[in-house]
Scaffold this active site. Structure first.
Site, mmCIF file in Angstrom:
data_model
loop_
_atom_site.group_PDB
_atom_site.id
_atom_site.type_symbol
_atom_site.label_atom_id
_atom_site.label_comp_id
_atom_site.label_asym_id
_atom_site.label_seq_id
_atom_site.Cartn_x
_atom_site.Cartn_y
_atom_site.Cartn_z
ATOM 1 N N GLU A 1 0.850 -1.254 -0.246
ATOM 2 C CA GLU A 1 0.334 -0.105 0.031
ATOM 3 C C GLU A 1 0.901 1.289 0.069
ATOM 4 O O GLU A 1 1.590 1.076 0.973
ATOM 5 C CB GLU A 1 -0.795 -0.142 1.410
ATOM 6 C CG GLU A 1 -1.792 0.716 1.735
ATOM 7 C CD GLU A 1 -3.283 0.180 0.629
ATOM 8 O OE1 GLU A 1 -3.620 0.765 -0.175
ATOM 9 O OE2 GLU A 1 -3.253 -1.018 0.736
ATOM 10 N N SER B 1 6.464 6.263 0.407
ATOM 11 C CA SER B 1 7.931 5.688 0.506
ATOM 12 C C SER B 1 8.327 5.193 2.076
ATOM 13 O O SER B 1 9.703 4.847 2.269
ATOM 14 C CB SER B 1 8.692 6.502 -0.241
ATOM 15 O OG SER B 1 8.426 6.736 -1.956
ATOM 16 N N ARG B 2 7.627 4.952 2.575
ATOM 17 C CA ARG B 2 7.358 5.151 3.692
ATOM 18 C C ARG B 2 8.165 5.846 4.365
ATOM 19 O O ARG B 2 9.212 5.385 6.186
ATOM 20 C CB ARG B 2 7.787 3.097 4.460
ATOM 21 C CG ARG B 2 7.469 2.272 3.346
ATOM 22 C CD ARG B 2 6.255 2.014 3.311
ATOM 23 N NE ARG B 2 5.955 0.944 3.164
ATOM 24 C CZ ARG B 2 4.881 -0.197 2.570
ATOM 25 N NH1 ARG B 2 4.780 1.514 2.105
ATOM 26 N NH2 ARG B 2 3.822 -0.582 1.693
ATOM 27 N N LEU B 3 8.506 7.030 4.308
ATOM 28 C CA LEU B 3 8.706 8.143 4.736
ATOM 29 C C LEU B 3 8.093 8.660 5.842
ATOM 30 O O LEU B 3 7.673 9.951 5.901
ATOM 31 C CB LEU B 3 9.494 8.759 3.892
ATOM 32 C CG LEU B 3 10.910 9.515 5.231
ATOM 33 C CD1 LEU B 3 11.984 8.785 5.674
ATOM 34 C CD2 LEU B 3 11.573 11.298 4.225
ATOM 35 N N HIS B 4 7.506 8.032 7.244
ATOM 36 C CA HIS B 4 6.454 8.629 7.186
ATOM 37 C C HIS B 4 6.406 9.524 8.753
ATOM 38 O O HIS B 4 7.622 9.688 8.692
ATOM 39 C CB HIS B 4 5.355 6.899 8.542
ATOM 40 C CG HIS B 4 5.692 6.099 7.362
ATOM 41 N ND1 HIS B 4 4.969 6.293 6.556
ATOM 42 C CD2 HIS B 4 5.769 4.515 7.803
ATOM 43 C CE1 HIS B 4 4.683 4.622 5.563
ATOM 44 N NE2 HIS B 4 5.517 3.402 6.099
#
Ligand SMILES: Cc1cc2nc3c(=O)[nH]c(=O)nc-3n(C[C@H](O)[C@H](O)[C@H](O)COP(=O)(O)O)c2cc1C
Length: 209
Positions: free
Chosen positions: A6, A186-189
């Site tokens: 996701e 890109s999962r850089l939350h």
């Protein structure tokens, strides 16, 4: 499962967009989930810990953010109730999709006063009052036995109000740490953690994803 990927596209969180008081921020997120008509916007996964250190978790419903804490209702003699009696340290997580938002609360659970439990119990639908009153929550019980107990209590109390059983009531979780997580590309939350300080103020820090 390995192929489920996701991407999170939302704008994310900034210092400026967050309330200084994490309880207010929590209320904002729950209210936004309710306003957006998300399914079960107040569902929280509550973790408790047994006397020998074994965690367990289950979903309950958040019923209020007030008096400095998060309120839910349950059976005091359930597994979670018995664990809280020995160790009030708990944690819960709420996850709102498609908002890509997660909130994690760590704190201590304390019983609310009996009047508050009475008034919430009385506000529940009649059938829910009956089910709560007959259920020995978390104990083995056959469906037939449960249905017999419902019929017995319906006869004794053909309409509301059903008296609140003493073993059913609320807890308020007083937090010392609250984290707001927002999914980003890109999962850089984005993650912000609030920690309550000795003087009652909150220290807020951004955490790495
Ligand atoms: C969506 C959802 C909402 C629930 N809400 C509550 C609740 O508010 N209170 C409650 O005691 N159990 C609620 N339950 C049931 C609990 O998950 C759990 O089965 C029950 O509280 C017994 O937990 P325990 O044996 O770990 O103490 C809910 C379950 C689901 C899936």
């Amino acid at each position: 499962m390995k192929d489920v990927r996701e991407e999170y596209h939302a704008d994310g969180l900034t210092e400026a967009s967050l309330h200084d008081d994490p309880l207010e921020q929590a209320r904002r997120w729950v209210d936004e989930a309710i306003e957006a008509a998300l399914p079960l916007p107040n569902a929280m996964t509550l973790a408790t810990v047994s006397a020998d250190g074994q965690p367990s978790s289950r979903v309950v419903l958040l019923k209020g953010i007030e008096a400095g804490g998060f309120t839910f209702f349950t059976h005091y003699d359930s597994r979670k109730g018995e664990e809280i009696a020995v160790n009030p340290k708990v944690s819960f997580t709420m996850f709102w999709q498609p908002f890509d938002r997660q909130m994690i609360v760590i704190g201590e659970a304390h019983k609310v006063d009996q009047q508050e439990s009475d008034s919430y119990f009385a506000s529940r639908p009649y059938a829910s009052q009956i089910s709560a009153a007959i259920s020995p929550q978390s104990r083995p019980a056959s469906r037939a036995w449960l249905e017999d107990e419902v019929a017995r209590l319906e006869q004794a109390f053909p309409s509301a109000p059903v008296p609140r059983p003493a073993q059913w009531g609320g807890y308020r979780i007083v937090a010392h740490e609250i984290q707001f997580w927002h999914g980003r590309p890109s999962r850089l939350h984005d993650r912000f953690r609030y920690q309550r300080q000795e003087d009652g103020s909150w220290l807020r820090e951004r955490l790495a994803p």
